[in-house]
Write a protein that holds these residues in place. Structure first.
Motif: not given
Lengths: 263, 278
Positions: A90, A92-94, A96-97
């Protein structure tokens, strides 16, 4: 199935906005004349998309070179898989990091601890650029790797046998032969960047916004579909023109095409 | 050179590592690590909004992956027979589908579906028998999500399955026909077993893509919320360890599916081919 929706966008772009949002059929160029209202988004995209592509290329090329030519064959497959894996997880998650890392309690605090002044990293063009490099690196590495991997090693040996320095071998043999891969990678990354929404939305904090962010705003918040369609149509046209120009430019140098497989 | 490679791999994996690490944070603040705890996983799994979004995502990912696999495999089989200029055109269209930014697909699908719905809804209402319940209204939601994801991931399945078909031993099909098998039987007993790993891998990748997709879903979801849309709006409200816990679970799932897909495309595919050859 693919062409039809795009055609509808073009039809919509000549329409007008309905009283409650949405769309009313019409034939007017009003929407296109209004385009300068979103000039900042176009400017940001046209600056940061090429810059991001270039930055990703500069980071990707040495790694692709290492993987294709220097890495031991035993490790190569594992290392390649490690490049592709993030691409399939994802985005999105990466992304977000990086809110985490660049945010007030992340890197800026470390920099302060070393003794420098307070720096602001998140919500800047720099943050967006980092996010772009991070998100699109795998997509850039892979095609370059494929073109370097196909390269005939005997050419490199011949070049050094003929007394060329390693740098000269690289500049006159390796680099020109890897241009198709570089072109494919740049094109893929550039096209996808033109439509980027998530990275500027999360790391640009409303200060650095792309055409993608304007489109989300127009279609989902202010519901001005006719104007949104005009912006989208303009985006697609800019994309097509840039890619065509780019392909022309590149195909003059090398003519063999690369098939990219991302799996 | 080697040091540079290590640095790039660190750059690729440290952010992922940080997400996973901080999902085990005992503290309430996302970026102050205050001890190890798995409590945020409990919070996430007991959050009804997150569970709803997860259910929606799973239903959409599964349905669209099934559709994409069936249609994609059929298209790949059909494309084998197409040659010449038409073939080049189809290939170009498939690559365009993979290359076009998600946002353009999202917008185009939104507009196209709304136009079709606006046309169909009065039509359905007019033929709906009077006196019964209100006529059904087609609306953005599950159907549009599944349709949009199917369209996008189908191209992926086509590319994967076609690669396997191209690597297949054609003589086996001829042999099967020579031995009086019907085309259907040849397909079931010769072709399908050979391309099955690729079909399954295509399914898993389509599932992963749909499950992780944010931008297309954002446009066509209507009033539904998929997991990425939920995570996105949570991030907007503030960074919490709960998001890290959800993120870790999402990453874990994609990773598992990816490993299985890789295994199917490389490992078992190889033995299947060898078995077929021997």
């Amino acid at each position: 199935m693919l062409v039809l929706p795009l055609a509808v966008v073009i039809v919509f772009s000549f329409g007008e906005r309905g009283p409650a949002g949405g769309y009313v059929p019409a034939f007017t160029f009003e929407q296109y004349l209004n385009l300068p209202a979103r000039l900042t988004a176009f400017k940001n995209t046209m600056v940061l998309a090429p810059l991001g592509t270039l930055a990703a290329l500069l980071v990707a090329y040495p790694l692709a070179y290492y993987l294709a030519i220097r890495a031991s064959p035993r490790l190569r497959n594992g290392l390649l898989v490690m490049v592709i894996v993030p691409f399939w997880t994802s985005i999105l998650i990466r992304t977000y990091a990086w809110i985490f890392i660049l945010g007030g309690r992340g890197l800026p605090r470390l920099i302060e601890l070393i003794g420098f002044d307070e720096v602001r990293l998140i919500n800047t063009p720099f943050a967006v650029l980092i996010g772009i490099i991070y998100g699109y690196l795998p997509l850039m590495i892979f095609p370059i790797y494929v073109s370097l991997e196909k390269l005939d090693r005997r050419l490199l040996e011949a070049s050094s046998d003929l007394g060329a320095t390693p740098l000269r071998t690289f500049l006159q043999v390796t680099l020109p032969l890897s241009i198709p891969g570089v072109a494919t990678g740049c094109m893929l990354v550039f096209i996808l960047l033109m439509g980027e929404f998530l990275i500027p939305a999360l790391l640009g904090g409303g200060k650095v916004f792309f055409i993608g962010n304007a489109l989300v705003d127009l279609f989902l918040q202010s519901r001005n579909w006719a104007y949104g369609s005009a912006v989208a149509a303009t985006l697609v046209i800019i994309m097509l023109v840039t890619v065509t120009l780019y392909m022309r430019l590149v195909s003059r140098g090398a003519s063999n095409r690369d098939d990219v497989s991302l799996i | 050179m080697r040091a540079y490679a290590v640095a790039v791999y660190l750059f690729l994996y440290i952010p992922i590592g940080i997400i996973v690490l901080f999902s085990f944070n005992a503290g309430r603040h996302a970026s102050d690590f205050q001890g190890f705890s798995t409590k945020w996983y409990g919070t996430a799994l007991n959050n009804p909004f997150m569970m709803d979004a997860l259910t929606t995502s799973l239903i959409v990912a599964f349905s669209s992956a099934v559709c994409a696999t069936v249609f994609g495999t059929m298209a790949a089989m059909g494309l084998q027979r197409v040659k010449g200029r038409l073939r080049a055109l189809y290939d170009a269209v498939i690559y365009v589908a993979i290359m076009i930014p998600g946002i353009v697909i999202g917008i185009a699908t939104l507009i196209a579906l709304v136009t079709v719905f606006n046309f169909l809804n009065p039509l359905i209402a007019s033929v709906w028998p009077a006196g019964t319940d209100r006529p059904p209204r087609l609306n953005m939601g599950y159907t549009s999500l599944i349709a949009a994801h199917t369209m996008f991931t189908m191209a992926l399945v086509i590319v994967i399955v076609r690669a396997r078909i191209a690597g297949m031993d054609r003589t086996l099909i001829e042999a099967s026909a020579d031995l009086y098998a019907t085309p259907m039987r040849t397909f079931r007993q010769v072709t399908l077993p050979q391309i099955f790993p690729a079909i399954l891998a295509g399914f898993l990748l389509a599932f992963t893509f749909s499950f992780d997709d944010f931008i297309i879903a954002f446009f066509v979801a209507g009033s539904e919320t998929t997991l990425p849309i939920y995570v996105f709006s949570s991030i907007r409200r503030g960074v919490t360890p709960e998001i890290n816990a959800i993120g870790t679970m999402v990453l874990g799932m994609s990773l598992t599916l990816l490993v299985v897909a890789q295994f199917l495309l490389r490992g078992r595919g190889g033995t299947a081919r060898r078995r077929a050859a021997g």
